[in-house]
Write a protein that holds these residues in place. Structure first.
Motif, mmCIF file in Angstrom:
data_model
loop_
_atom_site.group_PDB
_atom_site.id
_atom_site.type_symbol
_atom_site.label_atom_id
_atom_site.label_comp_id
_atom_site.label_asym_id
_atom_site.label_seq_id
_atom_site.Cartn_x
_atom_site.Cartn_y
_atom_site.Cartn_z
ATOM 1 N N ALA A 174 0.839 -1.204 0.000
ATOM 2 C CA ALA A 174 0.000 0.000 0.000
ATOM 3 C C ALA A 174 0.870 1.249 0.000
ATOM 4 O O ALA A 174 1.888 1.323 0.692
ATOM 5 N N ILE A 175 0.454 2.259 -0.747
ATOM 6 C CA ILE A 175 1.223 3.495 -0.802
ATOM 7 C C ILE A 175 1.308 4.154 0.570
ATOM 8 O O ILE A 175 2.329 4.762 0.913
ATOM 9 N N GLU A 176 0.259 3.994 1.393
ATOM 10 C CA GLU A 176 0.295 4.583 2.732
ATOM 11 C C GLU A 176 1.437 4.006 3.557
ATOM 12 O O GLU A 176 2.125 4.741 4.286
ATOM 13 N N SER A 177 1.670 2.701 3.441
ATOM 14 C CA SER A 177 2.768 2.074 4.181
ATOM 15 C C SER A 177 4.110 2.576 3.682
ATOM 16 O O SER A 177 5.028 2.853 4.470
ATOM 17 N N LYS A 178 4.255 2.700 2.382
ATOM 18 C CA LYS A 178 5.514 3.178 1.806
ATOM 19 C C LYS A 178 5.823 4.606 2.260
ATOM 20 O O LYS A 178 6.974 4.942 2.561
ATOM 21 N N VAL A 179 4.783 5.440 2.292
ATOM 22 C CA VAL A 179 4.982 6.826 2.727
ATOM 23 C C VAL A 179 5.365 6.875 4.204
ATOM 24 O O VAL A 179 6.252 7.645 4.604
ATOM 25 N N ARG A 180 4.712 6.059 5.040
ATOM 26 C CA ARG A 180 5.067 6.032 6.462
ATOM 27 C C ARG A 180 6.515 5.595 6.664
ATOM 28 O O ARG A 180 7.236 6.155 7.497
ATOM 29 N N ILE A 181 6.942 4.604 5.924
ATOM 30 C CA ILE A 181 8.333 4.142 6.030
ATOM 31 C C ILE A 181 9.280 5.252 5.599
ATOM 32 O O ILE A 181 10.308 5.500 6.259
ATOM 33 N N ALA A 182 8.946 5.948 4.514
ATOM 34 C CA ALA A 182 9.788 7.053 4.055
ATOM 35 C C ALA A 182 9.883 8.145 5.115
ATOM 36 O O ALA A 182 10.974 8.695 5.377
ATOM 37 N N LEU A 183 8.756 8.477 5.739
ATOM 38 C CA LEU A 183 8.764 9.469 6.812
ATOM 39 C C LEU A 183 9.658 9.031 7.962
ATOM 40 O O LEU A 183 10.437 9.826 8.509
ATOM 41 N N SER A 184 9.564 7.764 8.325
ATOM 42 C CA SER A 184 10.364 7.261 9.450
ATOM 43 C C SER A 184 11.851 7.295 9.153
ATOM 44 O O SER A 184 12.661 7.316 10.081
ATOM 45 N N ARG A 185 12.214 7.318 7.874
ATOM 46 C CA ARG A 185 13.626 7.361 7.478
ATOM 47 C C ARG A 185 14.109 8.786 7.249
ATOM 48 O O ARG A 185 15.251 8.996 6.847
ATOM 49 N N GLY A 186 13.225 9.758 7.462
ATOM 50 C CA GLY A 186 13.631 11.150 7.349
ATOM 51 C C GLY A 186 13.467 11.751 5.972
ATOM 52 O O GLY A 186 13.913 12.877 5.729
ATOM 53 N N ALA A 187 12.832 11.050 5.038
ATOM 54 C CA ALA A 187 12.614 11.599 3.701
ATOM 55 C C ALA A 187 11.601 12.737 3.765
ATOM 56 O O ALA A 187 10.697 12.743 4.602
ATOM 57 N N VAL A 188 11.736 13.694 2.854
ATOM 58 C CA VAL A 188 10.851 14.860 2.849
ATOM 59 C C VAL A 188 9.770 14.761 1.779
ATOM 60 O O VAL A 188 8.872 15.614 1.718
ATOM 61 N N ALA A 189 9.846 13.762 0.924
ATOM 62 C CA ALA A 189 8.819 13.553 -0.092
ATOM 63 C C ALA A 189 8.923 12.131 -0.625
ATOM 64 O O ALA A 189 9.985 11.502 -0.554
ATOM 65 N N SER A 190 7.798 11.627 -1.144
ATOM 66 C CA SER A 190 7.735 10.285 -1.712
ATOM 67 C C SER A 190 7.178 10.357 -3.121
ATOM 68 O O SER A 190 6.210 11.088 -3.377
ATOM 69 N N VAL A 191 7.770 9.585 -4.021
ATOM 70 C CA VAL A 191 7.298 9.508 -5.398
ATOM 71 C C VAL A 191 7.082 8.045 -5.739
ATOM 72 O O VAL A 191 8.024 7.250 -5.698
ATOM 73 N N LEU A 192 5.845 7.665 -6.054
ATOM 74 C CA LEU A 192 5.528 6.291 -6.428
ATOM 75 C C LEU A 192 5.374 6.194 -7.938
ATOM 76 O O LEU A 192 4.732 7.045 -8.571
ATOM 77 N N ILE A 193 5.962 5.142 -8.523
ATOM 78 C CA ILE A 193 5.856 4.888 -9.953
ATOM 79 C C ILE A 193 5.028 3.626 -10.162
ATOM 80 O O ILE A 193 5.459 2.535 -9.773
ATOM 81 N N PRO A 194 3.832 3.727 -10.751
ATOM 82 C CA PRO A 194 3.007 2.540 -10.991
ATOM 83 C C PRO A 194 3.488 1.786 -12.219
ATOM 84 O O PRO A 194 2.810 1.716 -13.243
ATOM 85 N N ALA A 195 4.679 1.234 -12.137
ATOM 86 C CA ALA A 195 5.312 0.592 -13.286
ATOM 87 C C ALA A 195 4.851 -0.842 -13.431
ATOM 88 O O ALA A 195 4.393 -1.479 -12.489
ATOM 89 N N GLY A 196 5.002 -1.365 -14.646
ATOM 90 C CA GLY A 196 4.758 -2.772 -14.887
ATOM 91 C C GLY A 196 3.368 -3.089 -15.362
ATOM 92 O O GLY A 196 3.046 -4.242 -15.628
ATOM 93 N N ALA A 197 2.493 -2.081 -15.510
ATOM 94 C CA ALA A 197 1.141 -2.349 -15.997
ATOM 95 C C ALA A 197 1.177 -2.639 -17.487
ATOM 96 O O ALA A 197 1.841 -1.936 -18.251
ATOM 97 N N ASP A 198 0.466 -3.637 -17.934
ATOM 98 C CA ASP A 198 0.419 -3.972 -19.353
ATOM 99 C C ASP A 198 -0.298 -2.901 -20.157
ATOM 100 O O ASP A 198 0.077 -2.587 -21.289
ATOM 101 N N GLU A 199 -1.341 -2.343 -19.550
ATOM 102 C CA GLU A 199 -2.107 -1.303 -20.229
ATOM 103 C C GLU A 199 -1.850 0.018 -19.506
ATOM 104 O O GLU A 199 -2.669 0.510 -18.737
#
Length: 451
Positions: A174-199
Motif C-alpha cells: 500500500a502506498i500509505e505504508s511506503k509513505v510512512r516508512i519514508a517518513l520514518s527514514r527522514g525523507a521529505v517527499a515520496s514519489v511512487l511509480i506505478p510501473a509494470g502495468a500492461d495497459e
C-alpha cells in the motif's frame, strides 16, 4: 435474528438519488418505501442518508448514542482539492521541467504538508519497503534523510506464503505504508511509480478518475509529506543519467534483484489548493442489553453510509452511485435494528449501531470513533462491519442466525485482527480498506456473540 433474511435487505430503500453521497454535501430529497411498505417522504438536510438512518432508528426506538444525547457524532474534516496552478518541477544538469498535474503526476497528499520549495535530491529505493520479519530492506544501503525517495508500486513477488504472503498482497504494497516508512527514514517527499502495468494508458486513466475527487482528512490528522504518483512515461526521465536507466530497473524488478541508488535529479513542489473545513457526522444508536452482568459490554455493528459523490463522467454519468458500496450495508444495520427491537428477548450484551462517514477517504469516521468512543474501548467485545455483502453473496446477507461479514473479535482476547483481513479493527486500533482485499467469508456469527 431468525426473522432476518436476505430478502428484507432488498425491500429497504437503500439506494437514494443523493448524488452518490459524498461527505459533507448539502440538500437532498428522497421518496421511498420502508420494509413494511409504508410510504415515506424525507427531506434530508446536510447529511442526506445519515438523517434517513436517524429517522429510521428513531422509529425503531433505538437509543441515541452520539454527542449530547443525539444520534450524531460530529466529525471535523478538512477537504483539499489540487488546482492546475500546482507546480512539480524536475531539475537536472541545470535544466528545469515543470510537470502538468493529472497528465504527468497525481497528488496522494495535499495541502500545506506538501510544500517543498527548494530543489531536493532524489534517491531510488526499490519498492520503498522495510520488512524485518522477511529480512528485507530497500533502505539498507542508502541514506535518505532530507531527500526525496522514489519507489515502485507493489512488493517482492513470491510463491511462498511465508514470504510477503506469497501471491496475496500485504500491507507493505500500500502506498500509505511506503509513505510512512519514508517518513520514518527522514525523507521529505515520496514519489511512487506505478510501473509494470500492461495497459499503461488505461491504468493511468483509472488513477486519474480515482484521484479526481476532493481529498479529505481529519482536522486532527498528523501531517505527512509530499506524496506523488508519477506517470511511468515521465519517470523514465528521472533515470536518464542514473547508474541504471528505467528499463534496467524494470528488468531488475522482474529478476527480483532491485537495487537502491541515488538519482541525478532534484524535485521541488509548490501547491495550489482549494481548502474547506466542515463537519460531517457518524450516526450512532444503541440497543441496551438485557443481561445484568453483560449489558456493560457492547458489540458494535457498523457500516459506512458515504460514497464518492460526483466525479469524472463515465458514459456521460458523473454520479458515482453507492447501492452496493455501501447503502446495502446501511440497510442491513437498519434491518438488524428492526429485528432486534421486535424480538421477544433482547441480547444480553448491548448492541451499538454505528453508521460511519468518510470511509472512502480512509475510514475517517471510523478512526474518529476510535479516538472519541462513546463507550470505553475495553467494553467493546466485538465489531461486525457490513460492507457490500449482497454483491458477493446475494442470498446470504442474513441467513438464519448468522450475521456475518468481516468479523474482528475485540480486546477481550477471544480473537485477533490480522492485517489485511478486516474492514474495521477496533482491537488493533487500525482500519484496513476492505475493497482492496479479496472478498471472502471470514466468519459466521450466531447468537452466542450477542449473548
Amino acid at each position: 435474528l431468525d426473522a432476518a433474511t436476505g430478502k428484507e435487505l432488498w425491500v429497504h430503500p437503500f439506494d437514494m438519488p443523493y448524488e452518490g453521497k459524498g461527505s459533507g454535501r448539502g440538500l437532498v430529497y428522497w421518496e421511498g418505501r420502508t420494509h413494511d411498505g409504508d410510504a415515506a417522504e424525507w427531506i434530508l438536510v446536510g447529511l442526506g442518508h445519515g438523517l434517513y438512518a436517524i429517522d429510521a432508528l428513531s422509529g425503531e426506538r433505538v437509543e441515541a448514542f452520539g454527542d449530547d444525547r443525539s444520534y450524531f457524532q460530529q466529525v471535523p474534516l478538512v477537504g483539499s482539492t489540487p488546482l492546475s496552478g500546482s507546480r512539480l518541477t524536475v531539475s537536472a544538469f541545470g535544466e528545469h521541467r515543470t510537470l502538468t498535474l493529472s497528465e504527468d503526476y497525481l497528488l496522494h497528499t495535499t495541502g500545506a504538508q506538501t510544500w517543498l520549495p527548494r530543489p531536493t535530491p532524489a534517491v531510488f529505493v526499490g519498492y520503498g519497503i522495510v520488512a524485518p520479519e522477511f529480512d528485507y530492506s530497500d533502505y539498507a544501503d542508502v541514506e535518505v534523510r532530507g531527500k526525496v525517495v522514489v519507489f515502485l508500486a507493489g512488493e517482492p513477488s513470491s510463491d511462498d506464503p511465508g514470504y510477503f504472503a506469497g501471491p496475496e498482497p500485504t500491507v507493505y504494497s500500500a502506498i500509505e505504508s511506503k509513505v510512512r516508512i519514508a517518513l520514518s527514514r527522514g525523507a521529505v517527499a515520496s514519489v511512487l511509480i506505478p510501473a509494470g502495468a500492461d495497459e499503461e494508458r488505461l491504468r493511468w486513466a483509472r488513477l486519474q478518475r480515482e484521484y479526481a475527487f476532493e481529498h479529505l482528512g481529519l482536522a486532527s490528522s498528523v501531517p505527512s509529506h509530499l506524496a506523488v504518483i508519477l506517470h511511468p512515461r515521465v519517470a523514465k526521465t528521472l533515470f536518464a543519467e542514473a547508474l541504471f536507466d528505467f528499463d534496467q530497473v524494470l528488468s531488475m524488478k522482474r529478476r527480483q534483484v532491485l537495487r537502491s541508488f541515488h538519482l541525478p535529479v532534484s524535485l521541488s513542489f509548490e501547491g495550489d489548493f482549494r481548502v474547506r473545513s466542515f463537519l460531517a457526522a457518524n450516526v450512532i444508536g444503541r440497543i441496551p442489553g438485557s443481561g445484568q452482568r453483560q449489558r456493560d459490554e457492547t458489540v458494535v455493528v457498523s457500516a459506512h453510509y458515504d460514497h464518492l459523490g460526483r466525479g469524472p463522467a463515465v458514459d456521460g454519468d458523473s454520479i458515482y452511485n453507492g447501492v452496493v458500496d455501501n447503502a446495502i450495508g446501511s440497510a442491513g444495520l437498519l434491518e438488524l435494528a428492526r429485528t432486534l427491537m421486535a424480538a421477544p428477548e433482547r441480547p444480553r450484551r448491548t448492541i451499538t449501531l454505528l453508521f460511519t462517514t468518510a470511509e472512502e477517504e480512509g475510514n475517517l469516521g471510523a478512526r474518529f470513533f476510535l479516538d472519541h468512543p462513546p463507550v470505553s474501548l475495553s467494553k467493546i467485545v466485538a465489531n461486525i462491519n457490513v460492507g457490500d455483502s449482497v454483491r458477493h453473496e446475494p442470498n446470504m446477507a442474513f441467513e438464519g442466525t448468522a450475521f456475518w461479514k468481516w468479523l474482528i473479535v475485540g480486546p477481550d482476547g477471544v480473537g485477533q485482527c490480522p492485517i489485511g483481513q478486516a474492514d474495521v479493527a477496533i482491537a488493533c486500533g487500525s482500519f484496513e480498506r476492505a475493497e482492496r482485499l479479496q472478498p471472502r467469508l471470514l466468519a459466521q456469527i450466531d447468537n452466542n456473540i450477542l449473548n
